[in-house]
Motif scaffolding. Structure first.
Motif, short mmCIF file in Angstrom:
data_model
loop_
_atom_site.label_atom_id
_atom_site.label_comp_id
_atom_site.label_asym_id
_atom_site.label_seq_id
_atom_site.Cartn_x
_atom_site.Cartn_y
_atom_site.Cartn_z
N ALA A 151 0.84 -1.20 0.00
CA ALA A 151 0.00 0.00 0.00
C ALA A 151 0.88 1.24 0.00
O ALA A 151 1.82 1.34 0.78
CB ALA A 151 -0.91 0.00 1.22
N LEU A 152 0.57 2.18 -0.91
CA LEU A 152 1.24 3.48 -0.97
C LEU A 152 0.21 4.53 -0.58
O LEU A 152 -0.90 4.53 -1.13
CB LEU A 152 1.77 3.76 -2.38
N TYR A 153 0.56 5.41 0.33
CA TYR A 153 -0.40 6.38 0.87
C TYR A 153 -0.04 7.80 0.45
O TYR A 153 1.08 8.24 0.63
CB TYR A 153 -0.44 6.30 2.39
N PHE A 154 -1.05 8.50 -0.09
CA PHE A 154 -0.90 9.89 -0.52
C PHE A 154 -2.00 10.72 0.12
O PHE A 154 -3.14 10.26 0.26
CB PHE A 154 -1.01 10.00 -2.05
N TYR A 155 -1.68 11.95 0.49
CA TYR A 155 -2.65 12.87 1.06
C TYR A 155 -2.56 14.21 0.36
O TYR A 155 -1.47 14.67 0.02
CB TYR A 155 -2.43 13.03 2.58
N GLY A 156 -3.73 14.84 0.15
CA GLY A 156 -3.78 16.14 -0.51
C GLY A 156 -5.11 16.81 -0.28
O GLY A 156 -5.97 16.31 0.46
N ASP A 157 -5.31 17.93 -0.95
CA ASP A 157 -6.53 18.72 -0.77
C ASP A 157 -7.77 18.10 -1.41
O ASP A 157 -8.88 18.41 -1.02
CB ASP A 157 -6.34 20.14 -1.33
N SER A 158 -7.58 17.24 -2.43
CA SER A 158 -8.73 16.68 -3.13
C SER A 158 -8.45 15.25 -3.58
O SER A 158 -7.55 15.01 -4.39
CB SER A 158 -9.07 17.55 -4.36
N PHE A 159 -9.25 14.32 -3.10
CA PHE A 159 -9.14 12.93 -3.52
C PHE A 159 -9.34 12.83 -5.03
O PHE A 159 -8.59 12.14 -5.72
CB PHE A 159 -10.17 12.07 -2.79
N ASN A 160 -10.36 13.50 -5.55
CA ASN A 160 -10.67 13.39 -6.98
C ASN A 160 -9.54 13.92 -7.86
O ASN A 160 -9.23 13.33 -8.90
CB ASN A 160 -11.99 14.10 -7.31
N ARG A 161 -8.91 15.02 -7.47
CA ARG A 161 -7.79 15.54 -8.26
C ARG A 161 -6.60 14.59 -8.21
O ARG A 161 -5.92 14.38 -9.22
CB ARG A 161 -7.39 16.93 -7.79
N MET A 162 -6.33 14.02 -7.05
CA MET A 162 -5.22 13.06 -6.95
C MET A 162 -5.51 11.84 -7.82
O MET A 162 -4.64 11.37 -8.57
CB MET A 162 -4.99 12.63 -5.50
#
Length: 185
Positions: A151-162
């Motif tokens: 599992a690779l985990y990413f976080y940002g302002d918008s799930f849909n944009r990521m």
């Protein structure tokens, strides 16, 4: 003044962040230790990673010792954590109160790769490709081995944009052939 030292107030912060211990220390615990000290508000007593029954990280839990439980201090703690991209659904609980304070702003996306045939260099290469594709819309925050998947985990302002930014990598890189992406809460 009696010269008596106040023990302070225990504050438990729970952040639904899937990340490994090193990343949690670098992203949350270390900076929070410095911020609380610089502001004269207290200290971080403990950090732990709570896992689900499969061994996947679920929450980062920080136990803080604050010199005051004043509203202004609690708001400042929340702001510090939000500046560190604490995820939506994070909570702060003072002295075991039954009422949690909710805060947070970032959203998570997990990519679950089949581990078979994926080397450590492949994993690092995929992380770099994903980070480049997101062009700042998301940041890598660690990984975990979950059964037959990495599992690779990413976080940002918008799930849909990521997710949109990662579509090309996921659909065109053969190492991602059986990858699953999902929203992290």
């Amino acid at each position: 003044m009696s010269g008596r030292h106040e023990a302070g107030h225990t504050v438990t912060v729970r952040m639904p962040t899937k990340t490994d211990r090193d990343a949690a220390e670098a992203i949350f615990a270390g900076p929070m230790t410095r911020n609380l000290s610089d502001a004269g508000l207290g200290s971080v007593e403990r950090m732990e990673i709570q896992q689900d029954d499969r061994g996947e990280p679920e929450d980062v839990i920080l136990t803080l010792r604050l010199v005051t439980r004043a509203e202004r201090a609690l708001t400042r703690v929340e702001t510090m954590l939000q500046d560190m991209d604490a995820p939506v659904g994070s909570t702060l609980c003072v002295d075991g109160s039954k009422e949690d304070r909710s805060f947070g702003k970032s959203h998570g996306l997990g990519i679950y790769l089949l581990t078979a045939g994926i080397t450590e260099d492949d994993r690092l290469d995929i992380v770099e490709l994903c980070t480049d594709a997101m062009e700042g819309t998301g940041l890598y925050q660690g990984s975990a081995q979950i059964g037959d998947r990495t599992a690779l985990y990413f976080y940002g302002d918008s799930f849909n944009r990521m997710r949109a930014a990662l579509t090309f990598v996921i659909t065109h890189d053969p190492r991602c052939k059986y990858a699953i992406t999902r929203r992290l809460t």
